[in-house]
Design an enzyme around this catalytic site. Structure first.
Site, PDB file in Angstrom:
ATOM      1  CG  PHE A  25      -2.411  -0.643   0.846  1.00 48.94           C
ATOM      2  CD1 PHE A  25      -2.342  -1.984   0.536  1.00 48.94           C
ATOM      3  CD2 PHE A  25      -3.411   0.100   0.956  1.00 48.94           C
ATOM      4  CE1 PHE A  25      -3.614  -2.280   0.273  1.00 48.94           C
ATOM      5  CE2 PHE A  25      -4.612  -0.247   0.591  1.00 48.94           C
ATOM      6  CZ  PHE A  25      -4.769  -1.478   0.162  1.00 48.94           C
ATOM      7  CB  CYS A  31      -7.354  14.379   0.298  1.00 54.00           C
ATOM      8  SG  CYS A  31      -9.012  13.660  -0.380  1.00 54.00           S
ATOM      9  CB  CYS A  46     -14.619  13.939   1.589  1.00 50.86           C
ATOM     10  SG  CYS A  46     -14.781  12.093   2.002  1.00 50.86           S
ATOM     11  CB  CYS A  49     -11.668  11.162   5.611  1.00 48.71           C
ATOM     12  SG  CYS A  49     -10.245  10.287   5.133  1.00 48.71           S
ATOM     13  CG  ASP A  50     -11.622   5.099   7.227  1.00 47.81           C
ATOM     14  OD1 ASP A  50     -10.934   5.542   6.201  1.00 47.81           O
ATOM     15  OD2 ASP A  50     -12.186   4.036   7.067  1.00 47.81           O
ATOM     16  CB  THR A  51      -7.400   7.612   5.614  1.00 45.59           C
ATOM     17  OG1 THR A  51      -8.193   6.443   5.205  1.00 45.59           O
ATOM     18  CG2 THR A  51      -5.859   7.379   5.154  1.00 45.59           C
ATOM     19  CD  GLU A 116      -8.379   0.912  -2.269  1.00 49.27           C
ATOM     20  OE1 GLU A 116      -8.471   1.854  -1.458  1.00 49.27           O
ATOM     21  OE2 GLU A 116      -8.374  -0.207  -2.379  1.00 49.27           O
ATOM     22  CG  HIS A 204      -8.100  -3.317   6.248  1.00 50.15           C
ATOM     23  ND1 HIS A 204      -9.285  -3.394   5.250  1.00 50.15           N
ATOM     24  CD2 HIS A 204      -7.982  -2.447   6.655  1.00 50.15           C
ATOM     25  CE1 HIS A 204      -9.627  -2.185   5.290  1.00 50.15           C
ATOM     26  NE2 HIS A 204      -8.926  -1.274   6.025  1.00 50.15           N
TER      27      HIS A 204
HETATM   28  S1  SF4 Z   1     -12.150   9.473   2.416  1.00 50.15           S
HETATM   29 FE1  SF4 Z   1     -10.454  10.777   2.813  1.00 50.15          FE
HETATM   30  S2  SF4 Z   1      -9.182  10.532   1.289  1.00 50.15           S
HETATM   31 FE2  SF4 Z   1     -10.902   9.870   0.518  1.00 50.15          FE
HETATM   32  S3  SF4 Z   1     -11.805  11.639  -0.592  1.00 50.15           S
HETATM   33 FE3  SF4 Z   1     -12.474  11.526   1.446  1.00 50.15          FE
HETATM   34  S4  SF4 Z   1     -11.180  12.889   2.643  1.00 50.15           S
HETATM   35 FE4  SF4 Z   1     -10.249  12.244   0.752  1.00 50.15          FE
END
Ligand code: SF4
Length: 210
Positions: A25, A31, A46, A49-51, A116, A204
């Site tokens: 990965f 973003c 957005c 987001c979980d990242t 992705e 995961h």
């Molecule tokens: S989930 Fe996170 S990485 Fe994906 S578009 Fe939304 S803010 Fe960006």
């Protein structure tokens, strides 16, 4: 070009049609739909987001001065033979940094290159696998690829309207949020109502993988 990488690690793909596959990965920093700062979340395009995609301080992260240098880093992270090499390029939004040069350098090292993306920027030519995850209220320009992964539920997205897009697989995935049980129920409900959609789980997370 210099690439800003949040992290780069070896794992099993946890989601989607390729779930269970050994993969590197490669998570790019940044973003275009959220700054990544909690104070901006409520007003971001957005908001679920979980990242963590901010900075270059994650495991295997850093700044890479060329496509060749980054491809060599991916290869070193793979740390196994030449068979079935797979790199999943994600973010953040990978299309902000991914270019044809990097795709070529990864192909030279025998990698299939998957991405992705949120789909608001066109995918670069030469990719082997395109997964688009649309976000409500955004203009998705990448409407073809291998899998469409709809995180669910999202207000202001009509799954029926997405079904005309040119994807091989349509996946619905429960949103990872405080109301997770309701999200699971809603995702199951969508797959039961509309058979074009298959349920995708974040295996995961269930297995404790990165
Ligand atoms: S989930 Fe996170 S990485 Fe994906 S578009 Fe939304 S803010 Fe960006």
């Amino acid at each position: 070009m210099t690439y800003a990488v949040k992290e780069c690690f070896l794992t099993l793909q946890g989601e989607g049609v390729q779930a269970g596959s050994r993969a590197v990965f490669l998570r790019f920093a940044g973003c275009n739909l959220w700054s990544g700062r909690e104070q901006d979340r409520a007003t971001a395009q957005c908001s679920f987001c979980d990242t963590d995609f901010v900075g270059t301080d994650g495991a295997g992260g850093g700044k890479f001065a060329s496509a060749g240098e980054l491809a060599a880093h991916v290869e070193a992270t793979w740390s196994a033979g030449a068979e079935q090499r797979l790199v999943v390029i994600t973010g953040g939004e990978p299309m902000l940094q991914l270019d044809e040069d990097l795709i070529e350098r990864l192909h030279e090292r025998g990698f299939r290159v998957a991405v992705e993306t949120n789909g608001t920027l066109p995918a670069k030519p030469g990719l082997d696998w395109i997964c688009v995850s649309p976000k409500a209220g955004t203009n998705v320009v990448q409407r073809e690829g291998n899998e469409l992964k709809l995180v669910w539920p999202q207000e202001d997205i009509d799954p029926a309207q997405l079904e005309g897009w040119a994807f091989d697989h349509f996946l619905v995935q429960p949103m990872d949020c405080e109301r997770r049980e309701e999200a699971v129920e809603a995702a199951i409900g969508l797959a039961m109502e509309r058979p074009k959609w298959r349920l995708s789980l974040q295996t995961h997370k269930l297995l404790g993988l990165p």
